[in-house]
Write a protein that holds these residues in place. Structure first.
Motif, PDB file in Angstrom:
ATOM      1  N   ASN A 184      18.593-117.126  -6.361  1.00 16.87           N
ATOM      2  CA  ASN A 184      17.614-116.067  -6.128  1.00 16.87           C
ATOM      3  C   ASN A 184      16.281-116.007  -6.986  1.00 16.87           C
ATOM      4  OD1 ASN A 184      17.771-113.803  -8.325  1.00 16.87           O
ATOM      5  ND2 ASN A 184      19.715-113.661  -7.427  1.00 16.87           N
ATOM      6  N   THR A 186      15.087-113.841  -9.035  1.00 16.46           N
ATOM      7  CA  THR A 186      15.238-113.280 -10.113  1.00 16.46           C
ATOM      8  C   THR A 186      16.043-114.115 -11.130  1.00 16.46           C
ATOM      9  OG1 THR A 186      15.489-111.317  -8.993  1.00 16.46           O
ATOM     10  CG2 THR A 186      15.919-111.029 -11.380  1.00 16.46           C
ATOM     11  N   LEU A 189      13.881-116.752 -12.500  1.00 18.60           N
ATOM     12  CA  LEU A 189      13.098-116.321 -13.946  1.00 18.60           C
ATOM     13  C   LEU A 189      13.669-116.299 -15.332  1.00 18.60           C
ATOM     14  CD1 LEU A 189      11.223-113.445 -12.046  1.00 18.60           C
ATOM     15  CD2 LEU A 189      10.047-115.447 -13.127  1.00 18.60           C
ATOM     16  N   THR A 210       3.660-105.553 -10.378  1.00 20.81           N
ATOM     17  CA  THR A 210       4.651-106.730 -10.032  1.00 20.81           C
ATOM     18  C   THR A 210       6.070-106.189  -9.509  1.00 20.81           C
ATOM     19  OG1 THR A 210       5.710-108.853 -10.418  1.00 20.81           O
ATOM     20  CG2 THR A 210       5.552-107.252 -12.099  1.00 20.81           C
ATOM     21  N   ALA A 213      11.587-107.397 -10.637  1.00 19.46           N
ATOM     22  CA  ALA A 213      12.353-108.789 -11.183  1.00 19.46           C
ATOM     23  C   ALA A 213      11.594-109.501 -12.341  1.00 19.46           C
ATOM     24  CB  ALA A 213      12.410-109.502 -10.063  1.00 19.46           C
ATOM     25  N   THR A 214      10.465-109.260 -12.235  1.00 17.27           N
ATOM     26  CA  THR A 214       9.443-110.204 -13.216  1.00 17.27           C
ATOM     27  C   THR A 214      10.144-109.518 -14.742  1.00 17.27           C
ATOM     28  OG1 THR A 214       7.949-109.972 -11.836  1.00 17.27           O
ATOM     29  CG2 THR A 214       7.478-111.096 -14.180  1.00 17.27           C
ATOM     30  N   GLU A 285       5.830-114.765  -4.300  1.00 14.61           N
ATOM     31  CA  GLU A 285       5.165-114.533  -3.368  1.00 14.61           C
ATOM     32  C   GLU A 285       3.748-115.355  -2.750  1.00 14.61           C
ATOM     33  OE1 GLU A 285       3.815-110.507  -4.167  1.00 14.61           O
ATOM     34  OE2 GLU A 285       5.800-109.934  -4.852  1.00 14.61           O
TER      35      GLU A 285
HETATM   36  C1  LIG Z   1       6.912-111.074  -7.767  1.00 16.48           C
HETATM   37  C2  LIG Z   1       8.447-111.320  -7.276  1.00 16.48           C
HETATM   38  N1  LIG Z   1       8.916-111.779  -8.459  1.00 16.48           N
HETATM   39  C3  LIG Z   1      10.250-111.846  -8.283  1.00 16.48           C
HETATM   40  C4  LIG Z   1      11.037-111.698  -7.173  1.00 16.48           C
HETATM   41  C5  LIG Z   1      12.406-111.874  -7.152  1.00 16.48           C
HETATM   42  O1  LIG Z   1      12.994-112.526  -6.227  1.00 16.48           O
HETATM   43  P1  LIG Z   1      14.318-112.380  -5.414  1.00 16.48           P
HETATM   44  O2  LIG Z   1      14.465-111.161  -4.645  1.00 16.48           O
HETATM   45  O3  LIG Z   1      14.813-113.557  -4.911  1.00 16.48           O
HETATM   46  O4  LIG Z   1      15.386-112.424  -6.461  1.00 16.48           O
HETATM   47  C6  LIG Z   1      10.176-110.980  -6.064  1.00 16.48           C
HETATM   48  C7  LIG Z   1      11.067-110.812  -4.895  1.00 16.48           C
HETATM   49  O5  LIG Z   1      10.939-109.936  -4.050  1.00 16.48           O
HETATM   50  C8  LIG Z   1       8.989-110.769  -6.095  1.00 16.48           C
HETATM   51  O6  LIG Z   1       8.077-110.401  -5.364  1.00 16.48           O
END
Ligand SMILES: Cc1ncc(COP(=O)(O)O)c(C=O)c1O
Length: 499
Positions: A184, A186, A189, A210, A213-214, A285
Protein backbone atom coordinates in the motif's frame (compact mmCIF):
# COMPACT_ATOMS: atom_id res chain seq x y z
CA UNK A 1 -29.11 7.81 -22.41
CA UNK A 2 -27.74 6.15 -25.54
CA UNK A 3 -27.12 2.88 -23.69
CA UNK A 4 -30.58 2.92 -22.14
CA UNK A 5 -32.56 2.96 -25.38
CA UNK A 6 -32.80 -0.39 -27.22
CA UNK A 7 -34.41 -1.15 -30.58
CA UNK A 8 -37.09 -3.87 -30.52
CA UNK A 9 -35.27 -5.72 -33.29
CA UNK A 10 -32.26 -6.49 -31.04
CA UNK A 11 -31.91 -10.00 -29.68
CA UNK A 12 -32.39 -10.97 -26.06
CA UNK A 13 -28.65 -11.69 -25.88
CA UNK A 14 -27.75 -8.22 -27.24
CA UNK A 15 -30.20 -6.59 -24.84
CA UNK A 16 -28.66 -8.45 -21.93
CA UNK A 17 -25.25 -7.13 -22.99
CA UNK A 18 -26.64 -3.58 -23.21
CA UNK A 19 -28.11 -3.81 -19.69
CA UNK A 20 -24.74 -4.99 -18.39
CA UNK A 21 -23.01 -2.03 -20.04
CA UNK A 22 -25.44 0.65 -18.90
CA UNK A 23 -25.41 -0.60 -15.32
CA UNK A 24 -29.05 0.45 -14.75
CA UNK A 25 -30.68 -2.97 -14.76
CA UNK A 26 -33.14 -1.91 -17.52
CA UNK A 27 -33.46 -0.79 -21.13
CA UNK A 28 -36.21 1.27 -22.77
CA UNK A 29 -37.35 -0.70 -25.83
CA UNK A 30 -38.34 1.48 -28.83
CA UNK A 31 -39.73 0.77 -32.31
CA UNK A 32 -38.10 1.63 -35.65
CA UNK A 33 -39.32 5.22 -35.28
CA UNK A 34 -37.75 5.40 -31.80
CA UNK A 35 -41.18 5.45 -30.15
CA UNK A 36 -41.23 4.00 -26.65
CA UNK A 37 -42.76 0.50 -26.33
CA UNK A 38 -41.83 -0.88 -22.91
CA UNK A 39 -39.19 -1.12 -20.21
CA UNK A 40 -37.38 -4.45 -20.03
CA UNK A 41 -35.50 -5.32 -16.85
CA UNK A 42 -32.67 -7.75 -16.23
CA UNK A 43 -35.27 -9.74 -14.26
CA UNK A 44 -37.44 -10.03 -17.42
CA UNK A 45 -34.44 -11.49 -19.23
CA UNK A 46 -33.69 -13.89 -16.40
CA UNK A 47 -37.30 -15.14 -16.54
CA UNK A 48 -37.08 -15.50 -20.33
CA UNK A 49 -33.96 -17.65 -19.99
CA UNK A 50 -35.66 -19.78 -17.32
CA UNK A 51 -38.60 -20.22 -19.72
CA UNK A 52 -36.10 -21.56 -22.30
CA UNK A 53 -36.82 -18.72 -24.73
CA UNK A 54 -33.96 -18.52 -27.25
CA UNK A 55 -31.31 -15.86 -26.61
CA UNK A 56 -31.50 -15.14 -30.34
CA UNK A 57 -35.21 -14.21 -30.16
CA UNK A 58 -35.98 -10.53 -30.64
CA UNK A 59 -36.53 -8.49 -27.49
CA UNK A 60 -39.78 -7.39 -29.11
CA UNK A 61 -41.16 -10.86 -28.27
CA UNK A 62 -40.99 -10.00 -24.55
CA UNK A 63 -42.84 -6.74 -25.21
CA UNK A 64 -45.68 -8.03 -27.43
CA UNK A 65 -48.14 -9.71 -25.09
CA UNK A 66 -49.55 -11.91 -27.88
CA UNK A 67 -46.22 -13.34 -29.04
CA UNK A 68 -45.62 -17.07 -28.56
CA UNK A 69 -42.54 -16.28 -26.43
CA UNK A 70 -44.56 -14.08 -24.08
CA UNK A 71 -47.23 -16.75 -23.73
CA UNK A 72 -44.48 -19.28 -22.94
CA UNK A 73 -43.18 -16.96 -20.27
CA UNK A 74 -46.63 -16.57 -18.69
CA UNK A 75 -47.21 -20.33 -18.65
CA UNK A 76 -43.94 -20.91 -16.81
CA UNK A 77 -44.69 -18.76 -13.74
CA UNK A 78 -47.38 -18.76 -11.01
CA UNK A 79 -50.43 -16.55 -11.55
CA UNK A 80 -49.29 -13.67 -9.32
CA UNK A 81 -45.96 -13.27 -11.17
CA UNK A 82 -47.71 -13.67 -14.55
CA UNK A 83 -50.13 -10.90 -13.56
CA UNK A 84 -47.29 -8.50 -12.76
CA UNK A 85 -45.59 -9.32 -16.07
CA UNK A 86 -48.70 -8.32 -18.01
CA UNK A 87 -48.83 -4.81 -16.56
CA UNK A 88 -47.88 -2.09 -19.05
CA UNK A 89 -44.58 -0.33 -18.38
CA UNK A 90 -44.75 3.04 -16.72
CA UNK A 91 -43.68 6.13 -18.66
CA UNK A 92 -44.31 9.84 -18.28
CA UNK A 93 -44.10 12.96 -20.33
CA UNK A 94 -41.13 15.21 -19.72
CA UNK A 95 -42.06 17.86 -17.17
CA UNK A 96 -44.27 15.53 -15.08
CA UNK A 97 -44.10 16.62 -11.40
CA UNK A 98 -41.76 14.59 -9.21
CA UNK A 99 -44.60 13.53 -6.83
CA UNK A 100 -46.42 11.89 -9.76
CA UNK A 101 -43.21 10.19 -10.92
CA UNK A 102 -42.59 8.85 -7.42
CA UNK A 103 -46.04 7.22 -7.48
CA UNK A 104 -45.15 5.40 -10.69
CA UNK A 105 -41.98 3.82 -9.30
CA UNK A 106 -42.65 0.20 -8.46
CA UNK A 107 -40.70 -2.55 -6.77
CA UNK A 108 -40.01 -4.02 -10.22
CA UNK A 109 -39.02 -0.81 -11.99
CA UNK A 110 -37.46 2.14 -10.17
CA UNK A 111 -36.63 4.02 -13.35
CA UNK A 112 -39.22 5.81 -15.48
CA UNK A 113 -38.59 6.90 -19.08
CA UNK A 114 -39.53 10.53 -19.75
CA UNK A 115 -41.04 11.06 -23.19
CA UNK A 116 -41.49 13.86 -25.67
CA UNK A 117 -43.64 12.99 -28.70
CA UNK A 118 -43.44 9.33 -27.55
CA UNK A 119 -39.62 9.36 -27.78
CA UNK A 120 -37.43 8.82 -24.72
CA UNK A 121 -35.57 12.04 -23.97
CA UNK A 122 -34.62 11.54 -20.32
CA UNK A 123 -35.42 9.32 -17.36
CA UNK A 124 -36.36 9.61 -13.70
CA UNK A 125 -34.77 7.35 -11.13
CA UNK A 126 -35.97 6.94 -7.56
CA UNK A 127 -33.38 8.73 -5.43
CA UNK A 128 -33.16 6.01 -2.81
CA UNK A 129 -31.72 3.75 -5.45
CA UNK A 130 -29.33 6.35 -6.82
CA UNK A 131 -26.06 6.70 -4.94
CA UNK A 132 -23.15 8.87 -6.00
CA UNK A 133 -20.05 7.77 -4.08
CA UNK A 134 -17.04 10.04 -3.83
CA UNK A 135 -15.06 7.54 -5.93
CA UNK A 136 -15.36 4.02 -7.22
CA UNK A 137 -12.99 1.75 -9.11
CA UNK A 138 -13.48 1.21 -12.83
CA UNK A 139 -12.60 -2.40 -13.65
CA UNK A 140 -13.88 -2.81 -17.19
CA UNK A 141 -10.61 -3.59 -18.99
CA UNK A 142 -8.48 -6.75 -18.80
CA UNK A 143 -8.65 -6.98 -14.97
CA UNK A 144 -10.77 -10.14 -14.87
CA UNK A 145 -8.82 -11.86 -17.66
CA UNK A 146 -5.46 -11.26 -15.96
CA UNK A 147 -6.76 -12.27 -12.51
CA UNK A 148 -8.16 -15.49 -13.98
CA UNK A 149 -4.72 -16.16 -15.43
CA UNK A 150 -3.21 -15.87 -11.92
CA UNK A 151 -5.78 -18.29 -10.52
CA UNK A 152 -5.43 -20.78 -13.36
CA UNK A 153 -1.64 -20.76 -13.19
CA UNK A 154 -1.52 -20.79 -9.35
CA UNK A 155 0.61 -17.61 -9.19
CA UNK A 156 -1.49 -15.91 -6.54
CA UNK A 157 1.16 -14.78 -4.07
CA UNK A 158 4.05 -12.34 -4.47
CA UNK A 159 5.81 -14.08 -7.33
CA UNK A 160 4.51 -14.23 -10.88
CA UNK A 161 4.80 -12.45 -14.17
CA UNK A 162 2.53 -9.50 -13.44
CA UNK A 163 4.66 -7.97 -10.66
CA UNK A 164 7.70 -7.01 -12.79
CA UNK A 165 5.40 -5.99 -15.65
CA UNK A 166 3.43 -3.70 -13.34
CA UNK A 167 6.64 -2.22 -11.90
CA UNK A 168 7.99 -1.53 -15.39
CA UNK A 169 4.72 -0.02 -16.64
CA UNK A 170 4.45 2.39 -13.70
CA UNK A 171 8.12 3.40 -13.78
CA UNK A 172 7.94 3.98 -17.55
CA UNK A 173 4.73 5.98 -17.20
CA UNK A 174 6.23 8.20 -14.47
CA UNK A 175 9.61 8.51 -16.21
CA UNK A 176 11.76 6.86 -13.52
CA UNK A 177 14.08 3.89 -13.96
CA UNK A 178 13.07 1.41 -11.27
CA UNK A 179 9.83 0.36 -9.56
CA UNK A 180 9.27 -1.63 -6.36
CA UNK A 181 5.67 -2.74 -5.89
CA UNK A 182 4.46 -2.84 -2.27
CA UNK A 183 1.25 -3.59 -0.40
CA UNK A 184 0.00 0.00 0.00
CA UNK A 185 0.98 3.66 -0.18
CA UNK A 186 1.68 3.99 3.53
CA UNK A 187 4.28 1.22 3.57
CA UNK A 188 5.74 2.69 0.35
CA UNK A 189 6.54 5.81 2.40
CA UNK A 190 7.90 3.73 5.27
CA UNK A 191 10.04 1.64 2.93
CA UNK A 192 11.43 4.81 1.34
CA UNK A 193 12.41 6.19 4.77
CA UNK A 194 13.96 2.86 5.87
CA UNK A 195 15.89 2.61 2.61
CA UNK A 196 17.33 6.10 3.02
CA UNK A 197 18.37 5.14 6.61
CA UNK A 198 16.13 7.80 8.12
CA UNK A 199 15.64 6.91 11.77
CA UNK A 200 15.65 8.14 15.35
CA UNK A 201 17.11 11.63 15.76
CA UNK A 202 16.44 12.62 12.13
CA UNK A 203 13.91 15.27 11.18
CA UNK A 204 11.60 15.03 8.17
CA UNK A 205 9.61 18.04 6.94
CA UNK A 206 5.96 17.32 5.99
CA UNK A 207 3.01 19.54 5.00
CA UNK A 208 0.15 20.22 7.41
CA UNK A 209 -2.47 19.47 4.74
CA UNK A 210 -2.20 15.77 3.92
CA UNK A 211 -3.62 12.38 4.77
CA UNK A 212 -2.29 10.99 8.08
CA UNK A 213 -0.30 8.28 6.27
CA UNK A 214 2.45 10.78 5.41
CA UNK A 215 3.26 11.58 9.04
CA UNK A 216 2.47 8.10 10.37
CA UNK A 217 5.19 6.66 8.12
CA UNK A 218 7.73 9.15 9.52
CA UNK A 219 6.76 8.24 13.10
CA UNK A 220 6.90 4.52 12.30
CA UNK A 221 10.49 5.10 11.11
CA UNK A 222 11.10 6.65 14.60
CA UNK A 223 12.13 9.93 12.99
CA UNK A 224 10.73 13.32 14.04
CA UNK A 225 8.23 14.95 11.67
CA UNK A 226 8.26 18.73 11.36
CA UNK A 227 4.90 20.05 10.16
CA UNK A 228 4.86 23.21 8.06
CA UNK A 229 2.04 25.13 6.42
CA UNK A 230 1.00 25.00 2.74
CA UNK A 231 0.66 27.64 0.01
CA UNK A 232 -2.77 29.21 -0.46
CA UNK A 233 -2.75 28.73 -4.25
CA UNK A 234 -1.38 25.19 -4.76
CA UNK A 235 -2.49 23.87 -1.31
CA UNK A 236 0.92 22.10 -1.24
CA UNK A 237 3.89 22.54 1.13
CA UNK A 238 5.29 26.10 1.21
CA UNK A 239 8.99 26.15 0.12
CA UNK A 240 9.70 29.31 2.14
CA UNK A 241 8.54 27.56 5.30
CA UNK A 242 10.62 24.47 4.46
CA UNK A 243 13.71 26.67 4.43
CA UNK A 244 12.77 28.17 7.78
CA UNK A 245 12.19 24.77 9.35
CA UNK A 246 15.52 23.19 8.33
CA UNK A 247 17.89 22.33 11.21
CA UNK A 248 21.11 20.30 11.47
CA UNK A 249 18.96 17.24 12.07
CA UNK A 250 16.82 17.60 8.92
CA UNK A 251 17.32 14.65 6.59
CA UNK A 252 14.39 14.75 4.17
CA UNK A 253 11.40 16.63 2.81
CA UNK A 254 8.16 14.88 1.89
CA UNK A 255 6.20 17.13 -0.48
CA UNK A 256 2.66 15.84 -1.01
CA UNK A 257 1.01 16.67 -4.34
CA UNK A 258 -2.36 17.15 -2.74
CA UNK A 259 -5.59 16.48 -4.66
CA UNK A 260 -3.54 15.97 -7.83
CA UNK A 261 -1.84 19.40 -7.75
CA UNK A 262 1.97 19.52 -7.88
CA UNK A 263 4.01 21.23 -5.17
CA UNK A 264 6.60 23.78 -6.29
CA UNK A 265 9.23 21.14 -7.10
CA UNK A 266 11.64 23.59 -8.69
CA UNK A 267 12.10 25.50 -5.44
CA UNK A 268 11.96 22.37 -3.28
CA UNK A 269 14.65 20.67 -5.40
CA UNK A 270 16.90 23.73 -5.04
CA UNK A 271 16.42 23.76 -1.26
CA UNK A 272 17.10 20.02 -1.01
CA UNK A 273 20.26 20.32 -3.09
CA UNK A 274 21.55 23.30 -1.13
CA UNK A 275 20.98 21.57 2.21
CA UNK A 276 21.86 18.04 1.15
CA UNK A 277 18.39 16.66 1.91
CA UNK A 278 16.54 13.71 0.45
CA UNK A 279 13.24 14.26 -1.36
CA UNK A 280 10.50 11.66 -0.99
CA UNK A 281 7.52 12.78 -3.07
CA UNK A 282 4.18 11.51 -1.78
CA UNK A 283 2.48 10.92 -5.14
CA UNK A 284 -0.45 8.94 -3.70
CA UNK A 285 -2.90 11.43 -5.24
CA UNK A 286 -0.91 12.66 -8.22
CA UNK A 287 0.05 9.89 -10.65
CA UNK A 288 0.12 11.55 -14.07
CA UNK A 289 0.52 15.15 -12.81
CA UNK A 290 3.59 17.11 -13.97
CA UNK A 291 5.68 20.16 -13.07
CA UNK A 292 7.32 21.90 -16.04
CA UNK A 293 6.80 18.70 -18.07
CA UNK A 294 8.48 16.43 -15.51
CA UNK A 295 6.08 13.85 -14.12
CA UNK A 296 5.23 13.80 -10.43
CA UNK A 297 7.79 11.54 -8.76
CA UNK A 298 10.59 12.60 -11.10
CA UNK A 299 12.09 15.01 -8.54
CA UNK A 300 12.59 12.37 -5.87
CA UNK A 301 15.27 10.15 -4.46
CA UNK A 302 12.32 7.82 -3.90
CA UNK A 303 8.74 8.60 -5.00
CA UNK A 304 5.77 6.84 -3.38
CA UNK A 305 2.41 5.93 -4.93
CA UNK A 306 -0.87 4.46 -3.65
CA UNK A 307 -3.25 2.20 -5.57
CA UNK A 308 -6.08 2.16 -3.02
CA UNK A 309 -9.54 1.71 -4.55
CA UNK A 310 -10.32 5.44 -4.63
CA UNK A 311 -7.12 6.38 -6.48
CA UNK A 312 -6.67 7.20 -10.19
CA UNK A 313 -5.65 3.58 -10.79
CA UNK A 314 -6.15 0.82 -8.27
CA UNK A 315 -5.04 -2.64 -7.27
CA UNK A 316 -7.54 -2.77 -4.37
CA UNK A 317 -4.79 -2.08 -1.84
CA UNK A 318 -1.33 -1.47 -3.24
CA UNK A 319 1.53 0.94 -3.67
CA UNK A 320 4.88 1.49 -5.32
CA UNK A 321 8.25 3.15 -4.74
CA UNK A 322 10.06 4.54 -7.78
CA UNK A 323 13.68 5.64 -8.03
CA UNK A 324 16.38 6.40 -10.56
CA UNK A 325 19.07 4.81 -8.35
CA UNK A 326 19.97 1.17 -8.96
CA UNK A 327 21.43 0.97 -5.46
CA UNK A 328 18.25 2.24 -3.79
CA UNK A 329 16.14 -0.06 -5.97
CA UNK A 330 18.15 -3.10 -4.89
CA UNK A 331 18.04 -2.09 -1.23
CA UNK A 332 14.25 -1.53 -1.38
CA UNK A 333 13.72 -4.96 -2.93
CA UNK A 334 15.65 -6.56 -0.05
CA UNK A 335 13.90 -4.57 2.70
CA UNK A 336 10.47 -5.27 1.15
CA UNK A 337 11.23 -8.97 1.53
CA UNK A 338 12.19 -9.28 5.24
CA UNK A 339 15.73 -7.94 4.62
CA UNK A 340 16.64 -11.41 3.30
CA UNK A 341 19.69 -12.00 1.16
CA UNK A 342 18.81 -12.38 -2.52
CA UNK A 343 21.42 -15.11 -2.93
CA UNK A 344 21.20 -17.03 0.37
CA UNK A 345 17.67 -18.07 1.33
CA UNK A 346 16.62 -17.39 4.95
CA UNK A 347 19.82 -15.38 5.54
CA UNK A 348 19.00 -11.87 6.81
CA UNK A 349 21.47 -9.10 6.00
CA UNK A 350 19.09 -6.39 7.27
CA UNK A 351 16.02 -5.83 9.41
CA UNK A 352 13.18 -5.74 6.88
CA UNK A 353 9.44 -6.21 6.56
CA UNK A 354 7.00 -8.09 4.36
CA UNK A 355 5.71 -5.25 2.19
CA UNK A 356 5.17 -7.35 -0.96
CA UNK A 357 2.29 -6.93 -3.42
CA UNK A 358 0.58 -10.07 -4.75
CA UNK A 359 0.61 -11.18 -8.37
CA UNK A 360 -3.22 -10.94 -8.36
CA UNK A 361 -3.06 -7.28 -7.31
CA UNK A 362 -0.34 -6.59 -9.88
CA UNK A 363 -2.51 -8.27 -12.54
CA UNK A 364 -5.29 -5.77 -11.79
CA UNK A 365 -2.66 -3.01 -11.81
CA UNK A 366 -1.42 -3.96 -15.29
CA UNK A 367 -4.98 -3.81 -16.65
CA UNK A 368 -5.47 -0.44 -14.93
CA UNK A 369 -2.28 1.09 -16.37
CA UNK A 370 -3.46 -0.01 -19.82
CA UNK A 371 -6.41 2.38 -19.30
CA UNK A 372 -4.69 5.19 -17.38
CA UNK A 373 -4.79 7.76 -20.20
CA UNK A 374 -8.53 7.32 -20.72
CA UNK A 375 -9.09 7.46 -16.95
CA UNK A 376 -7.12 10.71 -16.71
CA UNK A 377 -9.06 12.18 -19.61
CA UNK A 378 -12.47 11.24 -18.17
CA UNK A 379 -11.55 12.56 -14.71
CA UNK A 380 -10.52 15.88 -16.23
CA UNK A 381 -13.78 16.01 -18.22
CA UNK A 382 -15.76 15.45 -15.01
CA UNK A 383 -13.85 18.25 -13.31
CA UNK A 384 -14.47 20.60 -16.26
CA UNK A 385 -18.19 19.79 -16.11
CA UNK A 386 -18.35 20.75 -12.42
CA UNK A 387 -16.35 23.92 -13.07
CA UNK A 388 -18.48 24.95 -16.02
CA UNK A 389 -21.85 24.24 -14.41
CA UNK A 390 -20.93 25.88 -11.09
CA UNK A 391 -19.12 28.89 -12.57
CA UNK A 392 -22.20 31.10 -12.05
CA UNK A 393 -22.31 30.30 -8.32
CA UNK A 394 -19.84 32.45 -6.31
CA UNK A 395 -20.14 30.08 -3.33
CA UNK A 396 -17.87 27.59 -5.17
CA UNK A 397 -14.18 28.29 -6.00
CA UNK A 398 -12.46 25.53 -8.01
CA UNK A 399 -8.93 24.24 -7.36
CA UNK A 400 -6.50 26.68 -8.97
CA UNK A 401 -4.78 25.95 -12.28
CA UNK A 402 -1.13 27.00 -12.01
CA UNK A 403 1.12 27.89 -14.95
CA UNK A 404 3.73 25.23 -15.79
CA UNK A 405 1.97 22.64 -13.60
CA UNK A 406 -0.30 19.95 -15.03
CA UNK A 407 -2.62 18.64 -12.37
CA UNK A 408 -4.49 15.35 -12.46
CA UNK A 409 -8.05 15.12 -11.22
CA UNK A 410 -7.92 12.71 -8.33
CA UNK A 411 -11.04 14.05 -6.62
CA UNK A 412 -12.92 17.10 -7.84
CA UNK A 413 -12.29 19.72 -5.14
CA UNK A 414 -13.74 23.14 -4.43
CA UNK A 415 -13.24 25.73 -1.74
CA UNK A 416 -16.58 26.85 -0.43
CA UNK A 417 -17.35 30.44 0.51
CA UNK A 418 -16.63 31.27 4.17
CA UNK A 419 -20.37 31.63 4.81
CA UNK A 420 -21.11 28.01 3.90
CA UNK A 421 -21.81 25.56 6.71
CA UNK A 422 -19.74 22.63 5.43
CA UNK A 423 -21.26 20.04 7.78
CA UNK A 424 -24.76 21.02 6.71
CA UNK A 425 -23.75 20.81 3.06
CA UNK A 426 -22.41 17.29 3.60
CA UNK A 427 -25.51 16.15 5.47
CA UNK A 428 -28.01 17.65 2.99
CA UNK A 429 -26.13 15.98 0.13
CA UNK A 430 -26.11 12.72 2.07
CA UNK A 431 -29.92 12.88 2.32
CA UNK A 432 -30.10 12.72 -1.47
CA UNK A 433 -27.39 10.04 -1.63
CA UNK A 434 -24.55 12.26 -2.81
CA UNK A 435 -21.32 11.52 -0.98
CA UNK A 436 -19.29 14.66 -0.16
CA UNK A 437 -16.05 14.65 1.83
CA UNK A 438 -14.40 17.44 3.76
CA UNK A 439 -10.72 18.19 3.13
CA UNK A 440 -8.14 16.53 5.35
CA UNK A 441 -7.95 18.03 8.83
CA UNK A 442 -4.71 19.91 9.65
CA UNK A 443 -2.19 17.41 11.06
CA UNK A 444 -1.15 20.13 13.52
CA UNK A 445 -4.63 20.12 15.07
CA UNK A 446 -4.73 16.42 15.92
CA UNK A 447 -3.61 15.03 19.27
CA UNK A 448 -0.95 12.51 18.10
CA UNK A 449 0.73 15.03 15.79
CA UNK A 450 0.22 18.55 17.22
CA UNK A 451 3.55 18.58 19.10
CA UNK A 452 5.40 18.32 15.78
CA UNK A 453 4.07 21.63 14.42
CA UNK A 454 6.84 24.04 13.39
CA UNK A 455 4.72 27.21 13.52
CA UNK A 456 1.00 27.97 13.33
CA UNK A 457 -0.53 26.88 10.04
CA UNK A 458 -3.24 29.43 9.18
CA UNK A 459 -3.45 28.49 5.49
CA UNK A 460 -4.14 24.81 6.16
CA UNK A 461 -6.66 25.79 8.84
CA UNK A 462 -8.54 27.95 6.36
CA UNK A 463 -8.43 25.42 3.48
CA UNK A 464 -9.44 22.58 5.73
CA UNK A 465 -12.45 24.47 7.05
CA UNK A 466 -13.71 25.33 3.56
CA UNK A 467 -12.65 22.51 1.26
CA UNK A 468 -14.99 19.89 -0.13
CA UNK A 469 -14.42 16.87 -2.38
CA UNK A 470 -17.20 15.93 -4.78
CA UNK A 471 -18.12 12.62 -6.44
CA UNK A 472 -15.55 11.82 -9.11
CA UNK A 473 -16.60 8.27 -9.90
CA UNK A 474 -16.10 7.32 -13.54
CA UNK A 475 -19.27 5.19 -13.68
CA UNK A 476 -21.59 8.17 -14.14
CA UNK A 477 -22.53 9.76 -17.45
CA UNK A 478 -22.43 13.50 -18.16
CA UNK A 479 -26.22 13.64 -17.71
CA UNK A 480 -25.94 12.07 -14.29
CA UNK A 481 -23.17 14.47 -13.35
CA UNK A 482 -25.30 17.41 -14.50
CA UNK A 483 -28.01 16.23 -12.11
CA UNK A 484 -25.55 15.80 -9.23
CA UNK A 485 -24.11 19.26 -9.89
CA UNK A 486 -27.57 20.84 -10.11
CA UNK A 487 -28.45 19.36 -6.72
CA UNK A 488 -25.22 20.64 -5.15
CA UNK A 489 -25.82 24.06 -6.63
CA UNK A 490 -29.32 24.12 -5.08
CA UNK A 491 -28.17 22.77 -1.72
CA UNK A 492 -25.39 25.36 -1.40
CA UNK A 493 -27.95 28.17 -1.06
CA UNK A 494 -29.57 26.40 1.88
CA UNK A 495 -26.23 26.22 3.72
CA UNK A 496 -25.39 29.90 4.06
CA UNK A 497 -24.65 30.76 7.69
CA UNK A 498 -25.57 34.12 9.14
CA UNK A 499 -22.21 35.39 10.31
C1 LIG B 1 -1.39 11.81 0.45
C2 LIG B 1 -1.49 10.35 0.77
N1 LIG B 1 -0.41 9.71 1.21
C3 LIG B 1 -0.42 8.40 1.47
C4 LIG B 1 -1.56 7.64 1.34
C5 LIG B 1 -1.56 6.22 1.77
O1 LIG B 1 -1.88 5.31 0.80
P1 LIG B 1 -2.57 3.90 1.18
O2 LIG B 1 -3.97 4.18 1.53
O3 LIG B 1 -2.42 3.10 -0.08
O4 LIG B 1 -1.80 3.32 2.31
C6 LIG B 1 -2.72 8.26 0.87
C7 LIG B 1 -3.92 7.47 0.67
O5 LIG B 1 -5.03 7.71 0.79
C8 LIG B 1 -2.71 9.65 0.59
O6 LIG B 1 -3.79 10.29 0.16
Amino acid sequence: MKNLVCFASRTIYETMEQITLNGKGVVFVVDDHEKFLATITDGDIRRAILSKISLGAKIESLVKKNSKEFQLLLSRFPAEIAKKLQRPSASANIGTPVEELLNMVSERINIIPLLKDHKVVDYFQHKALFYAPIASPCLRGNELKYVVECLETNWISSQGRFIPIFEKMISDYCGLKFGVAVSNGTVALHLALMTLNIAEGDEVIVPDLTFGATINAVLQARATPVIVDVEPDSWCIDPLLIEKAITKKTKAIIPVHIYGQMANMKKISEIAKKNNLFIIEDCAESIGAAFENKMSGGFSDIACYSFFANKVITTGEGGMCLTNSKELDERMKVLRDHGMSKTKRYWHDHVGMNYRLTNIQAAIGVAQVEQIDSFAMRRNQIRSLYEEKLSHNPLFTPQMKIKDRKSITWLVTFLMDKRIDIDKMISLACEINIDLRPFFYPLSEMEPFKKFKFETCPVTNDLSSRGLCFPTSMVFSDEEYCRIIRSLDEISHKCIKFL
